[in-house]
Write a protein that holds these residues in place. Structure first.
Motif, PDB file in Angstrom:
ATOM      1  N   ARG A   1       0.641  -1.137  -0.039  1.00 52.72           N
ATOM      2  CA  ARG A   1      -0.154   0.042  -0.047  1.00 52.72           C
ATOM      3  C   ARG A   1       0.761   1.202   0.027  1.00 52.72           C
ATOM      4  NH1 ARG A   1      -3.135  -0.621   4.717  1.00 52.72           N
ATOM      5  NH2 ARG A   1      -4.316  -2.360   3.615  1.00 52.72           N
ATOM      6  N   GLU A   2       1.824   1.254   0.741  1.00 59.99           N
ATOM      7  CA  GLU A   2       2.724   2.233   1.063  1.00 59.99           C
ATOM      8  C   GLU A   2       3.559   2.595  -0.404  1.00 59.99           C
ATOM      9  OE1 GLU A   2       3.716   5.926   2.492  1.00 59.99           O
ATOM     10  OE2 GLU A   2       2.809   4.169   3.516  1.00 59.99           O
ATOM     11  N   ALA A   3       3.887   1.273  -1.198  1.00 61.95           N
ATOM     12  CA  ALA A   3       4.558   1.397  -2.544  1.00 61.95           C
ATOM     13  C   ALA A   3       3.801   2.068  -3.597  1.00 61.95           C
ATOM     14  CB  ALA A   3       5.179   0.123  -2.966  1.00 61.95           C
ATOM     15  N   MET A   4       2.499   1.944  -3.393  1.00 61.91           N
ATOM     16  CA  MET A   4       1.380   2.410  -4.258  1.00 61.91           C
ATOM     17  C   MET A   4       1.301   4.229  -4.233  1.00 61.91           C
ATOM     18  SD  MET A   4      -1.183  -0.858  -4.451  1.00 61.91           S
ATOM     19  CE  MET A   4      -2.345   0.134  -5.736  1.00 61.91           C
ATOM     20  N   ARG A   5       1.209   4.353  -2.474  1.00 57.03           N
ATOM     21  CA  ARG A   5       1.168   5.750  -2.391  1.00 57.03           C
ATOM     22  C   ARG A   5       2.423   6.676  -2.894  1.00 57.03           C
ATOM     23  NH1 ARG A   5      -1.380   4.934   3.454  1.00 57.03           N
ATOM     24  NH2 ARG A   5      -3.539   4.584   2.660  1.00 57.03           N
ATOM     25  N   THR A   6       3.401   6.046  -2.882  1.00 56.41           N
ATOM     26  CA  THR A   6       4.622   7.001  -3.469  1.00 56.41           C
ATOM     27  C   THR A   6       4.674   7.623  -4.833  1.00 56.41           C
ATOM     28  OG1 THR A   6       5.840   5.080  -4.667  1.00 56.41           O
ATOM     29  CG2 THR A   6       6.347   5.518  -2.213  1.00 56.41           C
ATOM     30  N   GLN A   7       3.485   7.117  -5.513  1.00 54.35           N
ATOM     31  CA  GLN A   7       2.959   8.101  -6.820  1.00 54.35           C
ATOM     32  C   GLN A   7       2.404   9.168  -6.437  1.00 54.35           C
ATOM     33  OE1 GLN A   7       1.044   4.816  -9.013  1.00 54.35           O
ATOM     34  NE2 GLN A   7       3.132   3.839  -9.424  1.00 54.35           N
ATOM     35  N   GLN A   8       1.572   9.241  -5.613  1.00 55.52           N
ATOM     36  CA  GLN A   8       1.148  10.273  -5.171  1.00 55.52           C
ATOM     37  C   GLN A   8       1.817  11.602  -4.463  1.00 55.52           C
ATOM     38  OE1 GLN A   8      -1.852   9.090  -2.066  1.00 55.52           O
ATOM     39  NE2 GLN A   8      -2.668   7.423  -3.404  1.00 55.52           N
ATOM     40  N   HIS A   9       1.019  12.664  -4.522  1.00 53.47           N
ATOM     41  CA  HIS A   9       1.795  13.865  -3.882  1.00 53.47           C
ATOM     42  C   HIS A   9       1.932  13.745  -2.514  1.00 53.47           C
ATOM     43  CE1 HIS A   9       2.713  18.078  -2.668  1.00 53.47           C
ATOM     44  NE2 HIS A   9       2.827  18.398  -4.061  1.00 53.47           N
ATOM     45  N   PRO A  10       3.065  13.939  -1.824  1.00 55.02           N
ATOM     46  CA  PRO A  10       3.274  13.870  -0.495  1.00 55.02           C
ATOM     47  C   PRO A  10       2.448  14.496   0.455  1.00 55.02           C
ATOM     48  CG  PRO A  10       5.199  14.833  -1.557  1.00 55.02           C
ATOM     49  CD  PRO A  10       4.276  14.503  -2.579  1.00 55.02           C
ATOM     50  N   ALA A  11       1.799  15.520  -0.247  1.00 55.43           N
ATOM     51  CA  ALA A  11       0.842  16.448   0.832  1.00 55.43           C
ATOM     52  C   ALA A  11      -0.460  15.721   0.946  1.00 55.43           C
ATOM     53  CB  ALA A  11       0.394  17.634   0.221  1.00 55.43           C
ATOM     54  N   ARG A  12      -0.641  14.612   0.517  1.00 52.40           N
ATOM     55  CA  ARG A  12      -1.712  13.764   0.680  1.00 52.40           C
ATOM     56  C   ARG A  12      -1.701  13.094   2.003  1.00 52.40           C
ATOM     57  NH1 ARG A  12      -4.310  10.208  -4.159  1.00 52.40           N
ATOM     58  NH2 ARG A  12      -4.991  11.889  -5.623  1.00 52.40           N
ATOM     59  N   ALA A  13      -0.467  13.123   2.674  1.00 49.60           N
ATOM     60  CA  ALA A  13      -0.372  12.441   3.896  1.00 49.60           C
ATOM     61  C   ALA A  13      -1.244  13.359   5.117  1.00 49.60           C
ATOM     62  CB  ALA A  13       0.981  12.515   4.415  1.00 49.60           C
ATOM     63  N   VAL A  14      -1.594  14.565   4.754  1.00 49.81           N
ATOM     64  CA  VAL A  14      -2.437  15.043   5.735  1.00 49.81           C
ATOM     65  C   VAL A  14      -3.983  15.560   5.085  1.00 49.81           C
ATOM     66  CG1 VAL A  14      -0.647  16.423   6.728  1.00 49.81           C
ATOM     67  CG2 VAL A  14      -1.652  17.563   4.762  1.00 49.81           C
ATOM     68  N   SER A  15      -4.931  16.009   5.923  1.00 50.06           N
ATOM     69  CA  SER A  15      -5.998  16.289   5.494  1.00 50.06           C
ATOM     70  C   SER A  15      -6.156  17.428   4.975  1.00 50.06           C
ATOM     71  CB  SER A  15      -7.099  15.820   6.519  1.00 50.06           C
ATOM     72  OG  SER A  15      -6.965  16.782   7.648  1.00 50.06           O
ATOM     73  N   CYS A  16      -7.195  17.554   3.910  1.00 47.13           N
ATOM     74  CA  CYS A  16      -7.139  19.177   3.161  1.00 47.13           C
ATOM     75  C   CYS A  16      -8.059  20.000   3.999  1.00 47.13           C
ATOM     76  CB  CYS A  16      -7.569  18.946   1.820  1.00 47.13           C
ATOM     77  SG  CYS A  16      -7.770  20.553   0.909  1.00 47.13           S
ATOM     78  N   PRO A  17      -7.543  21.260   4.349  1.00 47.50           N
ATOM     79  CA  PRO A  17      -8.143  22.071   5.212  1.00 47.50           C
ATOM     80  C   PRO A  17      -9.189  22.997   4.311  1.00 47.50           C
ATOM     81  CG  PRO A  17      -5.950  22.932   4.888  1.00 47.50           C
ATOM     82  CD  PRO A  17      -6.108  21.600   4.406  1.00 47.50           C
ATOM     83  N   HIS A  18      -8.924  22.920   3.027  1.00 44.19           N
ATOM     84  CA  HIS A  18      -9.802  23.525   1.824  1.00 44.19           C
ATOM     85  C   HIS A  18     -10.773  22.993   1.473  1.00 44.19           C
ATOM     86  CE1 HIS A  18     -10.841  26.482  -1.121  1.00 44.19           C
ATOM     87  NE2 HIS A  18     -11.024  25.458  -2.088  1.00 44.19           N
ATOM     88  N   CYS A  19     -11.042  21.571   1.166  1.00 49.26           N
ATOM     89  CA  CYS A  19     -12.242  20.784   0.700  1.00 49.26           C
ATOM     90  C   CYS A  19     -12.471  19.676   1.704  1.00 49.26           C
ATOM     91  CB  CYS A  19     -11.717  20.129  -0.692  1.00 49.26           C
ATOM     92  SG  CYS A  19     -10.455  18.876  -0.684  1.00 49.26           S
ATOM     93  N   GLY A  20     -11.724  19.351   2.693  1.00 48.11           N
ATOM     94  CA  GLY A  20     -11.969  18.617   3.601  1.00 48.11           C
ATOM     95  C   GLY A  20     -11.741  17.157   3.376  1.00 48.11           C
ATOM     96  N   ALA A  21     -11.018  16.899   2.369  1.00 51.23           N
ATOM     97  CA  ALA A  21     -10.586  15.491   1.817  1.00 51.23           C
ATOM     98  C   ALA A  21      -9.790  14.784   2.892  1.00 51.23           C
ATOM     99  CB  ALA A  21      -9.787  15.569   0.680  1.00 51.23           C
ATOM    100  N   HIS A  22      -9.844  13.615   3.245  1.00 54.35           N
ATOM    101  CA  HIS A  22      -9.144  12.991   4.379  1.00 54.35           C
ATOM    102  C   HIS A  22      -7.807  12.580   3.942  1.00 54.35           C
ATOM    103  CE1 HIS A  22     -12.748  12.529   6.834  1.00 54.35           C
ATOM    104  NE2 HIS A  22     -13.417  12.071   5.798  1.00 54.35           N
ATOM    105  N   GLU A  23      -7.173  12.053   4.789  1.00 56.70           N
ATOM    106  CA  GLU A  23      -5.418  11.630   4.522  1.00 56.70           C
ATOM    107  C   GLU A  23      -5.728  10.524   3.664  1.00 56.70           C
ATOM    108  OE1 GLU A  23      -4.192  10.302   8.266  1.00 56.70           O
ATOM    109  OE2 GLU A  23      -4.053  12.247   9.068  1.00 56.70           O
ATOM    110  N   HIS A  24      -4.648  10.733   2.540  1.00 56.51           N
ATOM    111  CA  HIS A  24      -4.387   9.811   1.407  1.00 56.51           C
ATOM    112  C   HIS A  24      -5.546   9.685   0.598  1.00 56.51           C
ATOM    113  CE1 HIS A  24      -0.768   8.770   3.698  1.00 56.51           C
ATOM    114  NE2 HIS A  24      -1.651   8.235   4.668  1.00 56.51           N
ATOM    115  N   ARG A  25      -6.492  10.778   0.430  1.00 55.70           N
ATOM    116  CA  ARG A  25      -7.597  10.745  -0.381  1.00 55.70           C
ATOM    117  C   ARG A  25      -7.456  12.015  -1.287  1.00 55.70           C
ATOM    118  NH1 ARG A  25     -10.004   6.879  -1.821  1.00 55.70           N
ATOM    119  NH2 ARG A  25     -11.778   8.128  -2.487  1.00 55.70           N
ATOM    120  N   PRO A  26      -7.711  11.962  -2.681  1.00 50.44           N
ATOM    121  CA  PRO A  26      -7.468  13.194  -3.366  1.00 50.44           C
ATOM    122  C   PRO A  26      -8.292  14.451  -2.953  1.00 50.44           C
ATOM    123  CG  PRO A  26      -8.811  11.569  -4.684  1.00 50.44           C
ATOM    124  CD  PRO A  26      -8.174  10.883  -3.372  1.00 50.44           C
ATOM    125  N   CYS A  27      -7.825  15.524  -3.292  1.00 58.95           N
ATOM    126  CA  CYS A  27      -8.726  16.661  -3.243  1.00 58.95           C
ATOM    127  C   CYS A  27     -10.062  16.749  -4.180  1.00 58.95           C
ATOM    128  CB  CYS A  27      -7.852  18.212  -3.300  1.00 58.95           C
ATOM    129  SG  CYS A  27      -6.784  18.238  -1.892  1.00 58.95           S
TER     130      CYS A  27
END
Length: 103
Positions: A14-40
């Motif tokens: 699972r971690e190897a698959m996440r390496t293709q994502q932007h590292p900022a996905r590790a935190v939740s989004c204060p703008h749209c409320g997306a959860h950790e590891h989920r896209p905005c």
């Protein structure tokens, strides 16, 4: 007919698959409320954004790196002459340091 669900992925895969994502996905989004590891998402929550919102990137940078410009520790917002930067922004040098650390 019964449904057969697969076995969950091991954390290492699972971690190897996440390496293709932007590292900022590790935190939740204060703008749209997306959860950790989920896209905005867009405000209507109908479309997924290809890149995280700038506010999410700033939140991630704030948690990851010290700022060489204003000399603050991780978790502390950047400031200019004692006044916090607008909308929780971070200095460009702090952004570079966080990206280098994540790479």
């Amino acid at each position: 007919m019964s449904r057969v669900f697969g076995v969950p992925l091991p954390p290492s895969i699972r971690e190897a698959m996440r390496t293709q994502q932007h590292p900022a996905r590790a935190v939740s989004c204060p703008h749209c409320g997306a959860h950790e590891h989920r896209p905005c998402t867009t405000p209507s929550k109908r479309r997924l954004m290809p890149q995280p919102h700038p506010q999410r990137v700033s939140a991630w940078v704030r948690e990851m790196a010290c700022c060489p410009e204003c000399q603050v520790e991780p978790g502390v917002p950047c400031h200019q002459d004692g006044v916090p930067l607008r909308n929780g922004d971070t200095h460009a040098r702090r952004n570079r340091e966080a990206l280098e650390t994540a790479a």
